[in-house]
Write a protein that holds these residues in place. Structure first.
Motif, PDB file in Angstrom:
ATOM      1  N   LYS A   2       0.847  -1.185   0.000  1.00 42.12           N
ATOM      2  CA  LYS A   2       0.000   0.000   0.000  1.00 42.12           C
ATOM      3  C   LYS A   2       0.888   1.242   0.000  1.00 42.12           C
ATOM      4  O   LYS A   2       1.915   1.264   0.677  1.00 42.12           O
ATOM      5  CB  LYS A   2      -0.917   0.031   1.229  1.00 42.12           C
ATOM      6  CG  LYS A   2      -1.967  -1.068   1.245  1.00 42.12           C
ATOM      7  CD  LYS A   2      -2.837  -0.964   2.491  1.00 42.12           C
ATOM      8  CE  LYS A   2      -3.888  -2.079   2.500  1.00 42.12           C
ATOM      9  NZ  LYS A   2      -4.728  -2.016   3.733  1.00 42.12           N
ATOM     10  N   VAL A   3       0.460   2.247  -0.750  1.00 41.96           N
ATOM     11  CA  VAL A   3       1.122   3.549  -0.724  1.00 41.96           C
ATOM     12  C   VAL A   3       0.231   4.487   0.072  1.00 41.96           C
ATOM     13  O   VAL A   3      -0.966   4.602  -0.206  1.00 41.96           O
ATOM     14  CB  VAL A   3       1.344   4.087  -2.147  1.00 41.96           C
ATOM     15  CG1 VAL A   3       1.829   5.539  -2.101  1.00 41.96           C
ATOM     16  CG2 VAL A   3       2.349   3.219  -2.902  1.00 41.96           C
ATOM     17  N   ALA A   4       0.805   5.147   1.084  1.00 44.85           N
ATOM     18  CA  ALA A   4       0.054   6.064   1.938  1.00 44.85           C
ATOM     19  C   ALA A   4       0.627   7.458   1.798  1.00 44.85           C
ATOM     20  O   ALA A   4       1.803   7.692   2.105  1.00 44.85           O
ATOM     21  CB  ALA A   4       0.101   5.605   3.391  1.00 44.85           C
ATOM     22  N   LYS A   5      -0.199   8.383   1.316  1.00 46.00           N
ATOM     23  CA  LYS A   5       0.211   9.788   1.201  1.00 46.00           C
ATOM     24  C   LYS A   5      -0.456  10.568   2.315  1.00 46.00           C
ATOM     25  O   LYS A   5      -1.667  10.432   2.554  1.00 46.00           O
ATOM     26  CB  LYS A   5      -0.159  10.337  -0.168  1.00 46.00           C
ATOM     27  CG  LYS A   5       0.160  11.829  -0.344  1.00 46.00           C
ATOM     28  CD  LYS A   5      -1.047  12.700  -0.089  1.00 46.00           C
ATOM     29  CE  LYS A   5      -0.709  14.176  -0.097  1.00 46.00           C
ATOM     30  NZ  LYS A   5      -1.879  15.035   0.213  1.00 46.00           N
ATOM     31  N   PHE A   6       0.309  11.406   3.018  1.00 43.75           N
ATOM     32  CA  PHE A   6      -0.230  12.211   4.115  1.00 43.75           C
ATOM     33  C   PHE A   6      -0.104  13.687   3.767  1.00 43.75           C
ATOM     34  O   PHE A   6       0.990  14.175   3.462  1.00 43.75           O
ATOM     35  CB  PHE A   6       0.498  11.890   5.421  1.00 43.75           C
ATOM     36  CG  PHE A   6       0.229  10.507   5.935  1.00 43.75           C
ATOM     37  CD1 PHE A   6      -0.853  10.265   6.778  1.00 43.75           C
ATOM     38  CD2 PHE A   6       1.029   9.443   5.555  1.00 43.75           C
ATOM     39  CE1 PHE A   6      -1.118   8.985   7.240  1.00 43.75           C
ATOM     40  CE2 PHE A   6       0.764   8.148   6.005  1.00 43.75           C
ATOM     41  CZ  PHE A   6      -0.314   7.920   6.851  1.00 43.75           C
TER      42      PHE A   6
END
Length: 436
Positions: A2-6
């Motif tokens: 999973k890629v998580a952008k904040f």
């Protein structure tokens, strides 16, 4: 994977950093993290990126920006010290400040917000920092070099396993740093998701997904649980505040779901954006969302026994010469109506009307200003007989006069034109009747 952008609000302070770490550590599949520059901690605060743009403005006018740099340093060292990190922010900031001049490159300077925030986050998570300048690349025309970028991000992921990448910037082949448009960190996250063929691209922000209507108009609108990319595009076109089109395109083309989540409420499922949904069997509402925009002009051309195709083409050529985008076209036997943005047209509307009169020689030429367009968007509408009738009846019972009607060929949306004074009423009526 999973890629998580904040986003900026998710990394605004040490407390937000802790929330990000808890989210990342709760799922071992979150192995790529994309970080924005630290945002506002409260309404009176400043985004790091805004402070850096202000620094550049000071440089242009030959004014010292040392006070602004001091504010930036306090912000970053405050996060570092509260979290017990070791990153020597002062040394890098001092070197950056000494290198600045009137000729300093604005893109490099403003990209440092993402750079410094990501360096802190990488240390806090125990992930490897990978500079966006080493894995996000642009062509000379400013477009993204997708092939080169995907290869570099995939290689970094393979080499280090768990990485943090700053959003918003990359570099051109000359080595010069280039930033994207505002919201560019969303694009970086999307690129990373495609590069590693992620199961899902998570976009973490300060809202629990996309809302069914504007919360400034509808009190506590419901979040949209699931939406297709096509519906999202319709809502964005009609003015809904959603993700930038460039940030959606890579994952949409690859078929990767995009999940909008709330850093402050990680228990909320947010909104899942997917390529397609079984429209007939889904048990969700048949109206996905409601959006609209104000300040349009309707120009109606009437002529007995008109050659519609010829006259419409002539009219569109006139609009094109005045750079007036045509949003919708309504056709009749001896008339047609063109809807355009009043703001885009401005004072040139008078010259445009004069040229239409001269070119088309209509029997009647009318102009209606102060029009709002309101759209009900939903993938299930084609499968529900009577949807249009119910919509028009609800507006009529509320005393809203419909000035124009349009529906796309794919039947994803029904768009009505109403007076600006009826705009908010129309939004509320449609929400209460179809979604509330």
């Amino acid at each position: 994977m999973k890629v998580a952008k904040f986003g900026g609000s998710s990394v605004a302070g040490a407390g937000q950093f802790r929330k990000v770490k808890a989210i990342v550590e709760s799922d071992p599949e979150r192995r790529i993290v994309v970080i924005s520059a630290a945002g506002k901690r409260d309404p009176d605060d400043h985004k790091l990126t805004d402070l850096l743009y202000l620094c550049h403005a000071h440089l242009n006018y030959g004014v010292s920006c040392s006070d602004i740099f001091h504010t930036i340093q306090q912000r970053l060292t405050g996060i570092r010290d509260e979290l017990g990190l070791k990153y020597d922010v002062e040394a890098e900031l001092s070197a950056l400040e000494k290198s600045l001049s009137k000729d300093s490159q604005v893109d490099f300077l403003v990209s440092r917000g993402e750079y410094f925030t990501s360096r802190l986050m990488a240390e806090f998570l125990g992930y490897t920092f990978v500079d966006a300048a080493d894995c996000v690349f642009f062509n000379f025309d400013g477009s993204i070099d997708f092939e080169h970028t995907y290869e570099a991000i995939a290689a970094a992921s393979e080499q280090y396993g768990r990485i943090v990448i700053p959003g918003f910037y990359g570099k051109v082949s000359t080595g010069r740093v280039k930033v994207m448009t505002r919201g560019g960190s969303d694009i970086t996250g999307s690129l990373a998701a495609v590069a590693v063929n992620a199961e899902v691209y998570e976009n973490w922000t300060d809202v629990s997904g996309i809302l069914m209507a504007d919360p400034r108009i509808v009190a506590n609108p419901e979040p949209i649980k699931k939406i297709t990319y096509a519906e999202l595009r319709e809502l964005a076109f009609m003015g809904a505040t959603v993700l930038h089109e460039e940030s959606v395109q890579p994952v949409r083309e690859k078929g990767i779901p995009l999940n909008i989540r709330n850093t402050n409420r990680p228990q909320d499922p947010g909104t899942m954006i997917v390529g397609s949904i079984d429209r007939e069997n889904s048990d969700e509402r048949f109206i996905t969302g409601i959006a609209g925009r104000r300040n349009f002009t309707i120009i109606t051309v009437q002529k007995h026994d008109m050659n519609t195709s010829l006259m419409l083409r002539q009219a569109l050529e006139v609009f094109d010469r005045y750079h007036a985008p045509v949003e919708h076209i309504a056709l009749g036997l001896d008339s047609f109506a063109l809807v355009t943005s009043s703001t885009g047209l401005g004072e040139s509307v008078y010259q445009l009307m004069g040229e239409l009169q001269k070119t088309c020689r209509p029997d009647k030429l009318e102009q209606q200003d102060g029009i709002s367009l309101v759209a009900a968007v939903g993938r299930k509408m084609p499968f529900r007989p009577g949807t249009s009738g119910k919509l028009f009846r609800a507006l009529g019972e509320a005393g809203v006069n419909i000035r124009t009607i349009a529906q796309g060929a794919d039947e994803l949306s029904i768009i009505v034109g109403v007076s600006n004074s009826d705009y908010e009423t129309a939004i509320r009526v449609l929400y209460d009747g179809f979604a509330g």
